[in-house]
Design a protein around this motif. Structure first.
Motif, PDB file in Angstrom:
ATOM      1  N   ALA A 203       0.848  -1.203   0.000  1.00  0.00           N
ATOM      2  CA  ALA A 203       0.000   0.000   0.000  1.00  0.00           C
ATOM      3  C   ALA A 203       0.882   1.252   0.000  1.00  0.00           C
ATOM      4  O   ALA A 203       0.612   2.220  -0.715  1.00  0.00           O
ATOM      5  CB  ALA A 203      -0.913  -0.011   1.216  1.00  0.00           C
ATOM      6  N   SER A 204       1.967   1.222   0.794  1.00  0.00           N
ATOM      7  CA  SER A 204       2.805   2.429   0.927  1.00  0.00           C
ATOM      8  C   SER A 204       3.587   2.721  -0.337  1.00  0.00           C
ATOM      9  O   SER A 204       3.815   3.883  -0.675  1.00  0.00           O
ATOM     10  CB  SER A 204       3.809   2.259   2.062  1.00  0.00           C
ATOM     11  OG  SER A 204       3.152   1.888   3.224  1.00  0.00           O
ATOM     12  N   TRP A 205       4.068   1.676  -0.986  1.00  0.00           N
ATOM     13  CA  TRP A 205       4.971   1.872  -2.116  1.00  0.00           C
ATOM     14  C   TRP A 205       4.271   1.675  -3.464  1.00  0.00           C
ATOM     15  O   TRP A 205       4.924   1.646  -4.511  1.00  0.00           O
ATOM     16  CB  TRP A 205       6.170   0.912  -2.004  1.00  0.00           C
ATOM     17  CG  TRP A 205       6.995   1.133  -0.765  1.00  0.00           C
ATOM     18  CD1 TRP A 205       6.983   2.243   0.038  1.00  0.00           C
ATOM     19  CD2 TRP A 205       7.947   0.227  -0.190  1.00  0.00           C
ATOM     20  NE1 TRP A 205       7.871   2.072   1.077  1.00  0.00           N
ATOM     21  CE2 TRP A 205       8.478   0.856   0.965  1.00  0.00           C
ATOM     22  CE3 TRP A 205       8.408  -1.056  -0.528  1.00  0.00           C
ATOM     23  CZ2 TRP A 205       9.436   0.235   1.780  1.00  0.00           C
ATOM     24  CZ3 TRP A 205       9.365  -1.656   0.274  1.00  0.00           C
ATOM     25  CH2 TRP A 205       9.874  -1.011   1.424  1.00  0.00           C
ATOM     26  N   GLY A 206       2.950   1.490  -3.411  1.00  0.00           N
ATOM     27  CA  GLY A 206       2.173   1.421  -4.656  1.00  0.00           C
ATOM     28  C   GLY A 206       2.479   0.206  -5.509  1.00  0.00           C
ATOM     29  O   GLY A 206       2.387   0.271  -6.747  1.00  0.00           O
ATOM     30  N   MET A 207       2.824  -0.929  -4.899  1.00  0.00           N
ATOM     31  CA  MET A 207       3.122  -2.128  -5.696  1.00  0.00           C
ATOM     32  C   MET A 207       1.843  -2.592  -6.397  1.00  0.00           C
ATOM     33  O   MET A 207       0.778  -2.646  -5.783  1.00  0.00           O
ATOM     34  CB  MET A 207       3.627  -3.263  -4.789  1.00  0.00           C
ATOM     35  CG  MET A 207       4.959  -2.990  -4.129  1.00  0.00           C
ATOM     36  SD  MET A 207       6.361  -2.915  -5.264  1.00  0.00           S
ATOM     37  CE  MET A 207       6.411  -4.579  -5.888  1.00  0.00           C
ATOM     38  N   HIS A 208       1.961  -2.927  -7.670  1.00  0.00           N
ATOM     39  CA  HIS A 208       0.777  -3.364  -8.405  1.00  0.00           C
ATOM     40  C   HIS A 208       1.154  -4.455  -9.409  1.00  0.00           C
ATOM     41  O   HIS A 208       2.349  -4.700  -9.669  1.00  0.00           O
ATOM     42  CB  HIS A 208       0.084  -2.182  -9.090  1.00  0.00           C
ATOM     43  CG  HIS A 208       0.990  -1.440 -10.022  1.00  0.00           C
ATOM     44  ND1 HIS A 208       1.304  -1.907 -11.279  1.00  0.00           N
ATOM     45  CD2 HIS A 208       1.668  -0.285  -9.861  1.00  0.00           C
ATOM     46  CE1 HIS A 208       2.131  -1.059 -11.864  1.00  0.00           C
ATOM     47  NE2 HIS A 208       2.383  -0.067 -11.016  1.00  0.00           N
ATOM     48  N   ALA A 209       0.123  -5.070  -9.971  1.00  0.00           N
ATOM     49  CA  ALA A 209       0.329  -6.279 -10.784  1.00  0.00           C
ATOM     50  C   ALA A 209       1.194  -6.037 -12.022  1.00  0.00           C
ATOM     51  O   ALA A 209       1.779  -6.978 -12.558  1.00  0.00           O
ATOM     52  CB  ALA A 209      -1.032  -6.859 -11.181  1.00  0.00           C
ATOM     53  N   GLU A 210       1.274  -4.787 -12.484  1.00  0.00           N
ATOM     54  CA  GLU A 210       2.077  -4.527 -13.686  1.00  0.00           C
ATOM     55  C   GLU A 210       3.553  -4.276 -13.360  1.00  0.00           C
ATOM     56  O   GLU A 210       4.364  -4.062 -14.259  1.00  0.00           O
ATOM     57  CB  GLU A 210       1.513  -3.316 -14.461  1.00  0.00           C
ATOM     58  CG  GLU A 210       0.076  -3.488 -14.922  1.00  0.00           C
ATOM     59  CD  GLU A 210      -0.138  -4.802 -15.677  1.00  0.00           C
ATOM     60  OE1 GLU A 210       0.702  -5.153 -16.533  1.00  0.00           O
ATOM     61  OE2 GLU A 210      -1.146  -5.486 -15.390  1.00  0.00           O
ATOM     62  N   ASP A 211       3.892  -4.272 -12.066  1.00  0.00           N
ATOM     63  CA  ASP A 211       5.297  -4.031 -11.709  1.00  0.00           C
ATOM     64  C   ASP A 211       6.179  -5.195 -12.138  1.00  0.00           C
ATOM     65  O   ASP A 211       5.713  -6.336 -12.314  1.00  0.00           O
ATOM     66  CB  ASP A 211       5.427  -3.818 -10.185  1.00  0.00           C
ATOM     67  CG  ASP A 211       5.257  -2.357  -9.801  1.00  0.00           C
ATOM     68  OD1 ASP A 211       5.702  -1.498 -10.579  1.00  0.00           O
ATOM     69  OD2 ASP A 211       4.669  -2.093  -8.743  1.00  0.00           O
ATOM     70  N   ARG A 212       7.465  -4.879 -12.276  1.00  0.00           N
ATOM     71  CA  ARG A 212       8.495  -5.900 -12.529  1.00  0.00           C
ATOM     72  C   ARG A 212       9.568  -5.658 -11.483  1.00  0.00           C
ATOM     73  O   ARG A 212      10.209  -4.613 -11.471  1.00  0.00           O
ATOM     74  CB  ARG A 212       9.058  -5.730 -13.954  1.00  0.00           C
ATOM     75  CG  ARG A 212       8.011  -5.997 -15.026  1.00  0.00           C
ATOM     76  CD  ARG A 212       8.486  -5.585 -16.397  1.00  0.00           C
ATOM     77  NE  ARG A 212       9.595  -6.398 -16.895  1.00  0.00           N
ATOM     78  CZ  ARG A 212       9.464  -7.634 -17.358  1.00  0.00           C
ATOM     79  NH1 ARG A 212       8.289  -8.227 -17.359  1.00  0.00           N
ATOM     80  NH2 ARG A 212      10.519  -8.287 -17.814  1.00  0.00           N
ATOM     81  N   LEU A 213       9.713  -6.625 -10.590  1.00  0.00           N
ATOM     82  CA  LEU A 213      10.602  -6.470  -9.440  1.00  0.00           C
ATOM     83  C   LEU A 213      11.875  -7.274  -9.667  1.00  0.00           C
ATOM     84  O   LEU A 213      11.821  -8.486  -9.896  1.00  0.00           O
ATOM     85  CB  LEU A 213       9.868  -6.981  -8.179  1.00  0.00           C
ATOM     86  CG  LEU A 213      10.676  -7.060  -6.883  1.00  0.00           C
ATOM     87  CD1 LEU A 213      11.115  -5.673  -6.425  1.00  0.00           C
ATOM     88  CD2 LEU A 213       9.827  -7.702  -5.781  1.00  0.00           C
ATOM     89  N   LEU A 214      13.008  -6.591  -9.611  1.00  0.00           N
ATOM     90  CA  LEU A 214      14.288  -7.297  -9.720  1.00  0.00           C
ATOM     91  C   LEU A 214      14.783  -7.606  -8.308  1.00  0.00           C
ATOM     92  O   LEU A 214      15.037  -6.690  -7.521  1.00  0.00           O
ATOM     93  CB  LEU A 214      15.306  -6.416 -10.459  1.00  0.00           C
ATOM     94  CG  LEU A 214      16.743  -6.943 -10.484  1.00  0.00           C
ATOM     95  CD1 LEU A 214      16.836  -8.296 -11.186  1.00  0.00           C
ATOM     96  CD2 LEU A 214      17.671  -5.939 -11.179  1.00  0.00           C
TER      97      LEU A 214
END
Ligand code: MCA
Ligand code: AMP
Length: 511
Positions: A203-214
């Motif tokens: 919620a704080s960092w706005g993580m969402h399904a379209e992100d790509r996390l390395l």
């Protein structure tokens, strides 16, 4: 008042269970690409969320067949690979307790964790198995993977999973963290800790399904395990899991995978500053967020990174025992040198030596409470009792709060050294040094290091004949590489108080 917003009920863990939160991705987005993972052979494998669901169901059956039950401990000792995700999800599904072990640890350090946690087995590779004491069972990770692969269990959750009920208070991991005594203690992290941490961070960092996390962080520490793994699974975004951070591969990862989000420790950001300006700009243009924690991020690194990559790194503060506590805002000012504001659900107090709250602008020890705080230390009721005051966890970190709420960390009550994001307790190194023939007294302190933050250096009162090269070779068999003192200085005597306490601040500059 901003402070009021962070006050939660005193009995802190809301009944949030973890697996149902992740089911939105594991079950609900089964067809969606989920993970690219490095293999030990140097390839990359691709998985959907459905693949991970099926694999972890199979792992749950295999582990159950080998005797893993609710509450069983299962240690793992390996560099990042998809099988850690399998093992982790299978433990979550079985109510079992995973015990991560730092792959850099030597036999002596591994023995301490294993004798304390008493796992049913240590899951590891054939190469590392000899480093685990002979009387401890080891399971070859490739054997387990083969057994799991041979099963026909499919998407439907097997009975051993369906029959397991976990709640917020069910332990999921013992993560060993060095205590002030030098011997590490297992922080008992429960399902609710991981659930609340991931909910709040996403919620704080706005993580969402379209992100790509390395993710290049090791999954044996909570920065990788609690933050990267769960922010990914909860958001249903895509993750690339590298075996480990390697500066020489960074350009390739960032330009080929094009992550939108990267979590790192300060040393990784220092290494990324070597990337040429044009490439750095391109990398920055694909990204939306760079997060840093585990050790202080020097303000000049934040500034150089902003100039080169066009992003202000978001620094946050956490601990193994508490997961994440304080973070700079995603929207709003990311203030260099500070760790920001308490995260939603976490309360922070700053107190003086007698436990009284200090006014803004005055330094004191940070106390925290919230659903992110662990349930105590494994097998250590006295240490658990000492760690909490009236339900508040004593972080041992010294900090100060500005009038607008931003918190700056100023130091630690203990002598903890953080090198490249790995914790080092001087006492542990001193004890190993003192066990060597010819060494009469030893003192270890941290000194600043431009890329690793701090490195340990040692001072010895020793026989003149002591062979320092042989000593280093010997230390390397007993201590993880990041704990090896970068210099060893011979002194005639250690400076001591009248009561005999070593005055480390009076030691000469290392030679
Ligand atoms: C380092 N080495 C590794 C790994 N990392 N080996 C295997 N797997 C790893 N993951 C070894 C190297 O082989 C080498 O050993 C030595 O460490 C130094 O490596 P090098 O690449 O030269 O060092 P570097 O460029 O300085 O980078 C090191 C690093 C590493 C990648 C930044 O320190 C790292 O991964 N740090 C992350 C630590 C972390 O996750 N901390 C979170 C703790 P040799 O010397 O034998 O050749 S959790 C925490 O603190 C709290 C909760 C929080 O707030 O997050
Ligand atoms: P660990 O025992 O590995 O969980 O390390 C936790 C410690 O890392 C904390 O108690 C802090 O001293 C330190 N730490 C974590 N994040 C930060 C940060 N952003 N700045 C300074 N210190 C940090």
């Amino acid at each position: 008042m901003w402070r009021g917003a962070n006050v939660v009920a005193i009995n802190d863990r809301p009944p949030v269970t973890l697996l149902p939160l992740l089911d939105r991705a594991l079950l609900g987005a089964a067809e969606r690409p989920a993970l690219d993972a490095d293999t030990p052979q140097g390839h990359t494998e691709h998985f959907t969320f459905g693949d991970l669901e099926v694999r972890s169901n199979r792992w749950a059956v295999v582990l159950h067949n080998r005797g893993i039950r609710r509450g069983s401990r299962l240690a793992f000792l390996m560099t990042n690979r998809v099988e850690i995700v399998d093992l982790w999800l299978a433990c979550m599904k079985l109510g079992a307790i995973a015990v991560p072990i730092n792959v850099l640890y030597q036999a002596r350090e591994i023995a301490h964790i294993v004798s304390d946690a008493e796992p049913v087995a240590v899951v590891t590779t054939l190469e590392r198995a000899p480093d685990v004491a002979a009387d401890v069972v080891t399971w070859d990770v490739d054997d387990l993977a083969r057994d799991a692969h041979a099963l026909t269990t499919t998407f439907a959750r097997p009975a051993v999973v369906r029959d397991t009920i976990c709640d917020a208070d069910t332990p999921l991991a013992l993560v060993y963290t060095s205590g002030t005594t030098g011997a590490s203690k297992g922080a008992i992290l429960v399902h609710g800790n991981f659930a609340s941490n991931a909910l709040v961070l996403n919620a704080s960092w706005g993580m969402h399904a379209e992100d790509r996390l390395l993710c290049t962080l090791p999954l044996f520490h909570v920065h990788g395990l609690a933050n990267a793994l769960h922010c990914w699974l909860l958001s249903g975004c895509h993750m690339k899991l590298a075996a480990r951070f390697e500066a020489s591969r960074a350009v390739d990862w960032f330009t080929t995978y094009r992550p939108t989000v990267f979590f790192g420790v300060p040393t990784m950001y220092v290494r990324l500053l070597d990337i040429d300006e044009a490439t750095a700009r391109t990398i920055g243009s694909h990204a939306r967020l760079f997060v840093c924690g585990s050790a202080p991020l020097p303000a000049h690194v934040l500034e150089s990174f902003r100039d080169r990559f066009g992003h202000v790194i978001l620094e946050r503060y956490g601990m193994t025992e508490t997961l994440m506590n304080v973070s700079n805002p995603y929207v709003g000012e990311r203030r260099a040198g500070t760790v920001g504001l308490p995260l939603a659900l976490t309360c922070v107090r700053i107190v003086d030596e007698s436990g009284r709250d200090v006014p803004d602008g005055t330094s004191g020890e940070l106390l925290v409470r919230g659903p992110n705080v662990c349930a105590g230390y494994w097998n250590r009721p006295e240490a658990t009792a000492r760690a909490f005051v009236d339900g508040w966890f004593r972080t041992g970190d010294i900090g100060v709060r500005a009038a607008d709420g931003y918190i700056t960390l100023e130091g630690r009550r203990s002598e903890l050294i953080i090198s490249g994001g790995f914790n080092i307790y001087p006492r542990e190194i001193e004890e190993v040094l003192l066990s060597q023939p010819g060494i009469h007294e030893a003192a270890v302190v941290g000194v600043p290091d431009a890329s690793r933050g701090e490195v340990p250096v040692a001072y010895l009162v020793c026989d003149p004949t002591l062979d320092l090269i042989a000593l280093e070779t010997c230390l390397r068999t007993q201590l993880a590489s990041f704990k090896i003192p970068s210099t060893i200085t011979r002194v005639d005597a250690l400076p001591r108080t009248a009561l005999g306490k070593v005055q480390k601040h009076l030691l000469p500059s290392p030679t």
